[in-house]
Design a protein around this motif. Structure first.
Motif, PDB file in Angstrom:
ATOM      1  N   LYS A  87      -7.556   7.093   2.229  1.00 16.22           N
ATOM      2  CA  LYS A  87      -8.660   6.565   1.441  1.00 16.22           C
ATOM      3  C   LYS A  87      -8.752   7.254   0.097  1.00 16.22           C
ATOM      4  O   LYS A  87      -8.485   8.441  -0.020  1.00 16.22           O
ATOM      5  CB  LYS A  87      -9.982   6.759   2.177  1.00 16.22           C
ATOM      6  CG  LYS A  87     -10.374   5.626   3.037  1.00 16.22           C
ATOM      7  CD  LYS A  87     -11.820   5.758   3.439  1.00 16.22           C
ATOM      8  CE  LYS A  87     -12.244   4.491   4.123  1.00 16.22           C
ATOM      9  NZ  LYS A  87     -13.607   4.514   4.541  1.00 16.22           N
ATOM     10  N   VAL A  88      -9.156   6.497  -0.888  1.00 16.43           N
ATOM     11  CA  VAL A  88      -9.382   7.017  -2.225  1.00 16.43           C
ATOM     12  C   VAL A  88     -10.887   7.052  -2.448  1.00 16.43           C
ATOM     13  O   VAL A  88     -11.573   6.073  -2.181  1.00 16.43           O
ATOM     14  CB  VAL A  88      -8.714   6.114  -3.286  1.00 16.43           C
ATOM     15  CG1 VAL A  88      -9.055   6.582  -4.678  1.00 16.43           C
ATOM     16  CG2 VAL A  88      -7.224   6.065  -3.073  1.00 16.43           C
ATOM     17  N   THR A  89     -11.403   8.174  -2.902  1.00 14.25           N
ATOM     18  CA  THR A  89     -12.831   8.290  -3.174  1.00 14.25           C
ATOM     19  C   THR A  89     -13.067   8.117  -4.671  1.00 14.25           C
ATOM     20  O   THR A  89     -12.435   8.793  -5.478  1.00 14.25           O
ATOM     21  CB  THR A  89     -13.364   9.652  -2.727  1.00 14.25           C
ATOM     22  OG1 THR A  89     -13.121   9.802  -1.329  1.00 14.25           O
ATOM     23  CG2 THR A  89     -14.853   9.762  -2.992  1.00 14.25           C
ATOM     24  N   VAL A  90     -13.963   7.200  -4.996  1.00 12.61           N
ATOM     25  CA  VAL A  90     -14.326   6.938  -6.385  1.00 12.61           C
ATOM     26  C   VAL A  90     -15.789   7.317  -6.565  1.00 12.61           C
ATOM     27  O   VAL A  90     -16.650   6.825  -5.844  1.00 12.61           O
ATOM     28  CB  VAL A  90     -14.113   5.454  -6.761  1.00 12.61           C
ATOM     29  CG1 VAL A  90     -14.574   5.184  -8.177  1.00 12.61           C
ATOM     30  CG2 VAL A  90     -12.666   5.068  -6.577  1.00 12.61           C
TER      31      VAL A  90
ATOM     32  N   GLY B 146      -9.443   0.433   1.243  1.00  8.42           N
ATOM     33  CA  GLY B 146      -9.194   1.867   1.267  1.00  8.42           C
ATOM     34  C   GLY B 146      -9.902   2.645   0.179  1.00  8.42           C
ATOM     35  O   GLY B 146      -9.422   3.690  -0.244  1.00  8.42           O
ATOM     36  N   ILE B 147     -11.054   2.144  -0.268  1.00 12.66           N
ATOM     37  CA  ILE B 147     -11.807   2.820  -1.324  1.00 12.66           C
ATOM     38  C   ILE B 147     -13.157   3.250  -0.779  1.00 12.66           C
ATOM     39  O   ILE B 147     -13.898   2.444  -0.231  1.00 12.66           O
ATOM     40  CB  ILE B 147     -12.014   1.889  -2.539  1.00 12.66           C
ATOM     41  CG1 ILE B 147     -10.676   1.423  -3.085  1.00 12.66           C
ATOM     42  CG2 ILE B 147     -12.830   2.587  -3.617  1.00 12.66           C
ATOM     43  CD1 ILE B 147     -10.792   0.345  -4.131  1.00 12.66           C
ATOM     44  N   GLU B 148     -13.459   4.524  -0.929  1.00 13.51           N
ATOM     45  CA  GLU B 148     -14.777   5.036  -0.546  1.00 13.51           C
ATOM     46  C   GLU B 148     -15.567   5.269  -1.828  1.00 13.51           C
ATOM     47  O   GLU B 148     -15.091   5.938  -2.748  1.00 13.51           O
ATOM     48  CB  GLU B 148     -14.625   6.342   0.220  1.00 13.51           C
ATOM     49  CG  GLU B 148     -15.935   6.914   0.670  1.00 13.51           C
ATOM     50  CD  GLU B 148     -15.753   8.223   1.413  1.00 13.51           C
ATOM     51  OE1 GLU B 148     -16.724   8.990   1.455  1.00 13.51           O
ATOM     52  OE2 GLU B 148     -14.658   8.479   1.915  1.00 13.51           O
TER      53      GLU B 148
ATOM     54  N   LYS C 182       0.857  -1.186   0.000  1.00 10.24           N
ATOM     55  CA  LYS C 182       0.000   0.000   0.000  1.00 10.24           C
ATOM     56  C   LYS C 182       0.887   1.227   0.000  1.00 10.24           C
ATOM     57  O   LYS C 182       1.527   1.544   0.989  1.00 10.24           O
ATOM     58  CB  LYS C 182      -0.918  -0.009   1.218  1.00 10.24           C
ATOM     59  CG  LYS C 182      -1.971  -1.068   1.152  1.00 10.24           C
ATOM     60  CD  LYS C 182      -2.989  -0.882   2.233  1.00 10.24           C
ATOM     61  CE  LYS C 182      -4.084  -1.911   2.072  1.00 10.24           C
ATOM     62  NZ  LYS C 182      -5.168  -1.706   3.002  1.00 10.24           N
TER      63      LYS C 182
ATOM     64  N   ASN D  64      -0.353   4.289  -0.839  1.00  9.83           N
ATOM     65  CA  ASN D  64      -1.190   5.396  -0.412  1.00  9.83           C
ATOM     66  C   ASN D  64      -2.015   4.924   0.775  1.00  9.83           C
ATOM     67  O   ASN D  64      -2.952   4.154   0.627  1.00  9.83           O
ATOM     68  CB  ASN D  64      -2.100   5.847  -1.558  1.00  9.83           C
ATOM     69  CG  ASN D  64      -2.881   7.084  -1.209  1.00  9.83           C
ATOM     70  OD1 ASN D  64      -2.693   7.659  -0.148  1.00  9.83           O
ATOM     71  ND2 ASN D  64      -3.759   7.484  -2.096  1.00  9.83           N
TER      72      ASN D  64
END
Length: 79
Positions: free
Chosen positions: A33-36, A63-65, A28, A30
């Protein structure tokens, strides 16, 4: 000639296998959190796997929102 071809094929397969194993690592880089943002035209059974993954928390584990929005379809008439 056939022996060289077999050796070359084996070397190529080994190289592709090694690259795919190391290229798909679980490191990982990053930590945030990554926002999609997903914009679907309509709620549909075709999106069922995504809905299940969202409800089971699979995206959050990685870690994906997900920002899910239902948008409007656009009709474009070209002449």
């Amino acid at each position: 000639m056939r022996k060289k071809l077999k050796v070359l094929t084996a070397l190529l397969i080994s190289t592709v296998t090694a690259i795919s194993m190391f290229g798909c690592g679980n490191a990982k880089t990053n930590e945030g959190k990554v926002t999609v943002r997903l914009n679907e035209v309509t709620r549909s059974v075709f999106y069922a796997p995504m809905y299940v993954a969202m409800s089971e928390g699979f995206f959050e584990e990685n870690g994906i929102e997900i920002d899910l929005q239902t948008g409007q379809g656009v009709y474009i008439h070209l002449r």
